[in-house]
Design a protein around this motif. Structure first.
Motif: not given
Length: 197
Positions: A70-98
């Protein structure tokens, strides 16, 4: 010094690990730096659906992160990305994000993507959907996520499962402004129908 184009590619435990694999391949072909997160359940699905090892999949990414880091670069908003895709996305993962209660790097990175107002594309794999699933999707859409279930585009006349996967992945990548060659486009590769009855 310019920032490279980067895309976070998450793979959760739903069926359809091929979508995540092809997203990684597309990033490589497009010259986009890929940051992979594979959930523990996704590793089980990988073994069920392919003959690939997790190490082989990780080698397709520019950077492979451990799901517990959870301390990886992508865990911080200061690390610039185009965004994120979750492929595939499970209902569990979707629910946790929500809920915003994230327990792994996969869902933490998704939460960061939302808070930074970057595109978060969820290729949700579940059917049929009950009311709780639908309400969770509405909540995510209200938060700024794009729900993009991988559905076949029969008008593209796919000749194989691989072509069906590529069309879905390519259309999801369109949401990041990335145009991938395998996508068959209406009015370009495919002749539009006459609107006259």
């Amino acid at each position: 010094m310019s920032t490279p184009a980067r895309l976070v590619v998450g793979v959760s435990g739903a069926s359809g690990v091929a979508y995540g694999l092809r997203a990684l391949d597309a990033c490589r072909e497009l010259g986009v730096e890929s940051h992979l997160i594979f959930s523990k359940a996704a590793a089980l699905t990988l073994a069920q659906e392919t003959s690939l090892s997790l190490a082989e999949v990780s080698a397709r990414a520019d950077v492979a992160h451990k799901v517990g880091d959870v301390g990886a670069s992508i865990s911080s908003g200061s690390f610039p990305t185009l965004g994120m895709i979750i492929a595939p996305c499970s209902v569990r993962t979707m629910s946790e994000i929500a809920t915003g209660v994230t327990s792994s790097l996969l869902t933490r990175a998704a939460d960061v993507t939302l808070k930074e107002r970057r595109p978060l594309v969820l290729m949700v794999r579940e059917t049929p959907l009950h009311l709780g699933h639908l309400r969770t999707m509405v909540r995510l859409a209200e938060m700024g996520a794009v729900i993009a279930p991988p559905l076949p585009a029969f008008y593209a006349k796919p000749a194989s499962l691989e072509e069906m996967v590529d069309q879905s992945v390519g259309r999801a990548l369109d949401l990041f402004g990335l145009s991938w060659t395998p996508v068959k486009r209406w009015g370009l590769d495919l002749k539009p129908l006459s609107g006259e009855a």
